[in-house]
Design a protein around this motif. Structure first.
Motif, short mmCIF file in Angstrom:
data_model
loop_
_atom_site.label_atom_id
_atom_site.label_comp_id
_atom_site.label_asym_id
_atom_site.label_seq_id
_atom_site.Cartn_x
_atom_site.Cartn_y
_atom_site.Cartn_z
N GLU A 266 82.97 49.51 48.12
CA GLU A 266 83.86 48.41 48.49
C GLU A 266 84.94 48.93 49.43
O GLU A 266 85.36 50.09 49.32
N ARG A 267 85.40 48.10 50.33
CA ARG A 267 86.46 48.50 51.26
C ARG A 267 87.74 48.89 50.53
O ARG A 267 88.48 49.77 50.97
N ASN A 268 88.00 48.25 49.41
CA ASN A 268 89.23 48.54 48.66
C ASN A 268 89.15 49.84 47.87
O ASN A 268 90.18 50.30 47.35
N ASN A 269 87.99 50.42 47.77
CA ASN A 269 87.82 51.67 47.00
C ASN A 269 88.29 52.85 47.87
O ASN A 269 87.55 53.78 48.16
N ILE A 270 89.55 52.81 48.26
CA ILE A 270 90.08 53.77 49.22
C ILE A 270 90.51 55.07 48.53
O ILE A 270 90.83 55.10 47.35
N ARG B 20 92.43 55.61 34.03
CA ARG B 20 92.34 54.39 33.23
C ARG B 20 91.10 53.58 33.63
O ARG B 20 90.39 53.06 32.76
N ALA B 21 90.83 53.50 34.93
CA ALA B 21 89.66 52.74 35.40
C ALA B 21 88.35 53.38 34.95
O ALA B 21 87.44 52.70 34.46
N VAL B 22 88.25 54.70 35.10
CA VAL B 22 87.01 55.40 34.81
C VAL B 22 86.76 55.53 33.30
O VAL B 22 85.62 55.43 32.83
N SER B 23 87.83 55.70 32.53
CA SER B 23 87.68 55.97 31.10
C SER B 23 87.03 54.81 30.34
O SER B 23 86.46 55.01 29.26
N HIS C 135 84.29 61.69 40.31
CA HIS C 135 85.14 60.76 41.05
C HIS C 135 86.40 61.46 41.55
O HIS C 135 86.89 62.43 40.96
N ASP C 136 86.93 60.96 42.66
CA ASP C 136 88.17 61.48 43.23
C ASP C 136 89.36 61.00 42.42
O ASP C 136 89.47 59.80 42.10
N GLY C 137 90.29 61.89 42.14
CA GLY C 137 91.48 61.52 41.40
C GLY C 137 92.39 60.56 42.13
O GLY C 137 93.21 59.87 41.50
N VAL C 138 92.27 60.49 43.45
CA VAL C 138 93.13 59.61 44.25
C VAL C 138 92.34 58.41 44.79
O VAL C 138 92.65 57.88 45.86
N ARG C 139 91.35 57.99 44.04
CA ARG C 139 90.60 56.77 44.40
C ARG C 139 90.71 55.81 43.21
O ARG C 139 89.77 55.62 42.44
N PRO C 140 91.89 55.17 43.06
CA PRO C 140 92.19 54.42 41.83
C PRO C 140 91.59 53.02 41.73
O PRO C 140 91.65 52.42 40.66
N PHE C 141 91.03 52.50 42.83
CA PHE C 141 90.58 51.11 42.82
C PHE C 141 89.08 50.95 42.60
O PHE C 141 88.52 49.91 42.92
N VAL C 142 88.44 51.96 42.08
CA VAL C 142 87.01 51.83 41.77
C VAL C 142 86.86 50.71 40.74
O VAL C 142 87.60 50.63 39.76
N CYS C 143 85.90 49.83 40.99
CA CYS C 143 85.80 48.63 40.15
C CYS C 143 84.62 48.70 39.19
O CYS C 143 83.77 49.59 39.25
N GLU C 144 84.57 47.70 38.32
CA GLU C 144 83.54 47.65 37.27
C GLU C 144 82.14 47.65 37.86
O GLU C 144 81.25 48.35 37.36
N ASP D 290 95.01 40.17 44.69
CA ASP D 290 94.21 39.75 43.54
C ASP D 290 93.92 40.94 42.64
O ASP D 290 93.66 42.03 43.12
N GLU D 291 93.96 40.74 41.33
CA GLU D 291 93.68 41.82 40.40
C GLU D 291 92.27 42.36 40.55
O GLU D 291 92.00 43.51 40.25
N ASP D 292 91.35 41.52 41.00
CA ASP D 292 89.98 41.97 41.21
C ASP D 292 89.91 42.69 42.55
O ASP D 292 89.86 42.07 43.61
N THR D 293 89.94 44.03 42.51
CA THR D 293 89.97 44.82 43.74
C THR D 293 88.58 45.13 44.26
O THR D 293 88.41 45.93 45.17
N CYS D 294 87.57 44.55 43.67
CA CYS D 294 86.19 44.82 44.09
C CYS D 294 85.82 43.91 45.26
O CYS D 294 84.98 43.01 45.14
N VAL D 295 86.50 44.10 46.40
CA VAL D 295 86.25 43.28 47.58
C VAL D 295 86.18 44.16 48.80
O VAL D 295 86.59 45.29 48.77
#
Length: 229
Positions: free
Chosen positions: A202-206, A38-41, A102-111, A224-229
């Protein structure tokens, strides 16, 4: 110019200790892989997910349920590089088309990360996502005694996405006889004399591979919904 994305989702989940591949473990009720797709698409014209052959139909069903119209599920290979090659085989690119891997198990990649990867690949042809190392890192050639302790100030941890001009990536994979020895595409690119531009991660891009990672991911979702931190 078109932007493609290839999501590698071939993990077995052995380190997670789960009874299913880790990419299908629910995170807030939704499989990790669906969060990632969903994030990447949102940033690609077409997305390809390479997953284990036995999970192709299951994965396609999840994607349909999520309403992701630009995502196609294909059978991956036995290695990361083989899965990426399977994805590339599905694409007939123009000269300036690029692909986000992209890794399938890295769901928090941000904009920001995705946008900067796309812009960097347009300009530099090859880029990856990195964060400065926090811990001091060391090297051991035999696993028993230290070989060296590099300067932490020049060390980085590797994340994904890693984004390339598609024709360049196809050329690299087809011309490297031992591509399988590389654990990521940036390492392959450097070995072939290509310059890889750095996008800050980002640290959250685990990458979710262990039960501890899953606990951290659940905590991120509660924040926070903004995971780009």
């Amino acid at each position: 110019m078109k932007v493609y994305a290839g999501i590698v989702a071939g993990g077995s989940g052995s380190r997670m200790g789960a009874d299913m591949p880790k990419q299908y473990i629910p995170l807030a009720g939704t499989p990790i892989l669906v969060h990632t797709a969903r994030a990447v698409s949102k940033f690609a014209d077409a997305v390809y997910i390479a997953c284990p052959e036995s999970f192709v139909e299951h994965t396609a069903g999840l994607i349909r349920e999520a309403g992701l119209k630009n995502v196609t599920v294909i059978s991956g290979g036995s290695t990361r590089m083989e899965s990426i090659q399977h994805i590339l085989d599905e694409i007939s690119p123009e000269d300036d088309d690029i692909i986000i891997t992209h890794d399938g198990v890295r769901p928090f990649v941000c904009e920001r990360i995705l946008t900067e990867n796309i812009e960097s690949a347009k300009k530099h042809l090859a880029c990856g996502t990195f964060i400065p190392a926090v811990d001091t890192m060391c090297q051991s050639d035999d696993g028993s005694f230290l070989t060296s302790v590099p300067d932490r100030n020049i060390m980085y941890n590797v994340q994904t996405p890693q984004t390339f001009n598609i024709n360049l990536l196809k050329k690299m994979l087809s011309s490297c006889e031992d591509a399988e020895k590389f654990t990521d595409l940036c390492g392959l690119a450097i070995s072939m004399g290509e310059k890889v531009h750095m996008v800050m991660g980002e640290r959250n891009n685990i990458k979710i591979t262990t039960p501890v990672d899953l606990t951290i991911a659940e905590a991120i979702l509660k924040g926070d919904e903004d995971t780009c931190v």
